[in-house]
Design an enzyme around this catalytic site. Structure first.
Site, PDB file in Angstrom:
ATOM      1  N   SER A  18       5.908  44.188  60.865  1.00 19.10           N
ATOM      2  CA  SER A  18       6.717  43.812  62.026  1.00 19.10           C
ATOM      3  C   SER A  18       8.174  43.982  61.644  1.00 19.10           C
ATOM      4  O   SER A  18       8.638  43.383  60.666  1.00 19.10           O
ATOM      5  CB  SER A  18       6.448  42.357  62.429  1.00 19.10           C
ATOM      6  OG  SER A  18       7.394  41.935  63.388  1.00 19.10           O
ATOM      7  N   ARG A  19       8.898  44.797  62.398  1.00 10.63           N
ATOM      8  CA  ARG A  19      10.298  45.054  62.046  1.00 10.63           C
ATOM      9  C   ARG A  19      11.228  43.947  62.521  1.00 10.63           C
ATOM     10  O   ARG A  19      12.426  44.013  62.310  1.00 10.63           O
ATOM     11  CB  ARG A  19      10.733  46.413  62.608  1.00 10.63           C
ATOM     12  CG  ARG A  19       9.929  47.554  62.014  1.00 10.63           C
ATOM     13  CD  ARG A  19      10.476  48.924  62.323  1.00 10.63           C
ATOM     14  NE  ARG A  19       9.611  49.944  61.735  1.00 10.63           N
ATOM     15  CZ  ARG A  19       8.680  50.606  62.386  1.00 10.63           C
ATOM     16  NH1 ARG A  19       8.488  50.359  63.665  1.00 10.63           N
ATOM     17  NH2 ARG A  19       7.933  51.497  61.776  1.00 10.63           N
ATOM     18  N   VAL A  20      10.678  42.927  63.180  1.00 10.06           N
ATOM     19  CA  VAL A  20      11.468  41.753  63.556  1.00 10.06           C
ATOM     20  C   VAL A  20      11.334  40.693  62.464  1.00 10.06           C
ATOM     21  O   VAL A  20      12.263  39.962  62.156  1.00 10.06           O
ATOM     22  CB  VAL A  20      11.010  41.201  64.920  1.00 10.06           C
ATOM     23  CG1 VAL A  20      11.677  39.879  65.238  1.00 10.06           C
ATOM     24  CG2 VAL A  20      11.329  42.215  66.014  1.00 10.06           C
TER      25      VAL A  20
END
Length: 550
Positions: free
Chosen positions: A406-408
């Site tokens: 997850s790039r968040v």
């Protein structure tokens, strides 16, 4: 009988005075050829791109190819009754779909027409199929968690409101199940969900709807269905239609309670409200006041975009657009990017609504480097990769936490989850490394054996039944207990049994820990102490009554 000129004159004057010519101009074209859901029309010189047109038999179409001598139109309806020479008229508006609260709980086709047998949908609101995505200034960073209820996802691949998280894997690996669990877990959280079924069997869609209804999720969900039996144009527009229906709730402002659920009047309708601001943030942007009306949080599941890409390829080839890689048209990337860019967390000045996207992509034999998978991976903010080998080994959901990302990241997690998940990810990574090494080693030291034993139990703990999403406090407790070693002496095949017993025990005997985690999602020293106390009491009872041991 005498003729009285004055009476005749009077009648004529009255008729002339009341004479009203209702003139209207319509631009009408003629069908040159038709076939396979595509029509070429001559005479619609002023037609706009994506404008809706109507054929003589009542079917609608969308102008997709604007050429010098003719217009290429995709037919959104029964094209078998359309013949050469029939008339086609412009409607003067781009393709729009019905929107609003009346659609919640309904199953509709991509044109917003009901297909669930529950009668017409009473709404006067419409949203354009191809809405513009929010600009940079109208967005804010993703920071609110959107809990899926799946331990492996919420702990290591968190999804935030406004994020685009891809679910990718081979067929029959549980992709739809992950998405359905995420929808079921939004109950009571004020999130409006839209499930878009593209190119699936009608029986499969019916099963999904029945499952959503069984768990009470249809109370806040719209299902948009374009089955495998529907023509390619309908399958192509389905995800855009679902997004437009979700955008209505994101952009409109409603009064909400402390949980984010929209308030309703006596008739059950959402209560609209005006935005109220209270100062500015560190960037000088307006900040929403507490208790102000706001845009709603929405979740859109596209199941799946691989089939939509195939439908778009069919349309493009029939419209004689030049083919590119794997015969897909050159703009197939734009087809998906303009769809997924509409997902956002809006700024406070725009009402702070959000649209979270969970697109699904099906791979062939695990090939994530194919054309469409790589396209969508590059557009999204991370991916949940489901591996067939794990699925067949009984690890379900079959999420490969090494490839998934997850790039968040931690921005979309509660404080408590962030604290416990860091250790879990580290333990799993070390286990995967040692697992490969241990296959070639005959003698292992005690520390390595302990690490392998912990890893096996972590994998077991992350297993979860279908349609049983877990509240965040239960997830935190289970992962905390594993990280602190409370399950190290439990037999591997009894880890899930021990987890269930632990949660039941803490709910009945140690509600303090649950209350602390529920009221305040921070893992404070007080919460840790309460958890340790409850877990020690549970372990002594578990050892006495159930036994333990690897």
């Amino acid at each position: 009988m005498s003729i009285r000129p004055d009476e005749i004159t009077s009648v004529l004057k009255q008729a002339i005075a009341g004479f009203d010519v209702d003139l209207s101009m319509e631009e009408v074209g003629t069908v040159l050829e038709v076939g396979d859901g595509i029509s070429r029309v001559f005479g619609l010189e002023g037609v706009m791109a994506n404008e809706m047109v109507q054929f003589e038999n009542g079917a609608y179409g969308m102008a997709l190819n604007l050429e010098e001598d003719s217009v290429g139109i995709v037919i959104l309806g029964d094209y078998l009754k359309i013949e050469e020479g029939q008339s086609v008229k412009r409607t003067g508006r781009v393709l729009s779909v019905p929107a609003g609260q009346a659609l919640i709980g309904r199953v509709v086709n991509p044109l917003g027409e009901p297909i669930d047998g529950k009668g017409p949908i009473a709404t006067t609101e419409f949203m354009p199929l191809e809405g513009a995505s929010p600009g940079i200034a109208d967005r804010q960073s993703v920071f609110e968690p959107l809990m899926t209820g799946i331990k492996a996802v919420d702990a290591m691949i968190p999804v935030g409101r406004g994020q685009r998280e891809l679910i990718i894997g081979d067929r029959e690996t549980g992709k739809t199940s992950v998405a359905i669990d995420a929808i079921i877990n939004q109950k009571g959280k004020g999130v409006i969900c839209v499930y878009v079924a593209i190119g699936q069997k009608a029986s499969t869609v019916a099963g999904v709807v029945e499952r959503l209804r069984e768990y009470g999720a249809m109370d806040y969900t719209i299902v948009v269905s374009a089955t495998a039996n529907d023509p390619a144009p309908t399958q192509y527009i389905a995800p855009y239609a679902g997004t437009a229906m979700a955008e209505y709730f994101m952009y409109n402002h409603y009064k909400v309670d402390e949980n984010g659920n929209p308030e309703t009047d006596e008739s059950g309708n959402f209560v609209p409200g005006e935005l109220a601001f209270d100062g500015e943030d560190h960037l000088g942007r307006k900040k929403l006041a507490a208790g102000s009306a706001r845009g709603l949080a929405t979740l859109c599941v596209y199941d799946d975009l691989s089939k939509q890409a195939v439908a778009y390829r069919q349309l493009s080839l029939l419209l004689r657009r030049p083919p590119g890689r794997e015969a897909f048209p050159g703009d197939v990337f734009y087809c998906h990017s303009r769809l997924l860019e509409r997902s956002a967390k809006l700024s406070d000045a725009k009402g702070a609504g959000s649209l979270t996207a969970l697109p699904v992509i099906e791979t062939q034999a695990g090939d994530v480097s194919a054309y469409i998978p790589t396209n969508v991976i590059s557009i999204t903010d991370g991916q949940i990769y489901l591996e067939p080998d794990l699925f067949y080994a009984g690890v379900r959901p079959a999420i490969n936490v090494g490839i998934s990302v997850s790039r968040v990241g931690g921005n979309a997690q509660t404080h408590a989850m962030k604290k416990v998940a860091g250790q879990l990810r580290l333990d799993l990574a070390q286990y995967r490394e040692l697992e490969a090494f241990a296959q070639f080693a005959s003698d292992l030291d005690q520390a390595t054996q302990n690490q392998l034993a912990r890893g096996v139990r972590n994998v077991e703990l992350l297993k979860q039944g279908l349609f049983h999403p877990k509240p965040v406090e239960e997830q935190v407790m289970a992962i905390f207990a594993m990280g602190e070693g409370y399950f190290d002496d439990v037999a591997v095949d009894r880890v899930l049994e021990a987890e269930t017993g632990m949660i039941e025990y803490l709910r009945t005997h140690s509600s303090g820990a649950l209350r602390i985690l529920g009221d305040n999602p921070k893992l404070t020293d007080e919460a840790k102490a309460a958890l340790h106390e409850g877990l020690k009491a549970f372990k002594s009872q578990w050892s006495a009554t159930s036994g333990s041991g690897a």
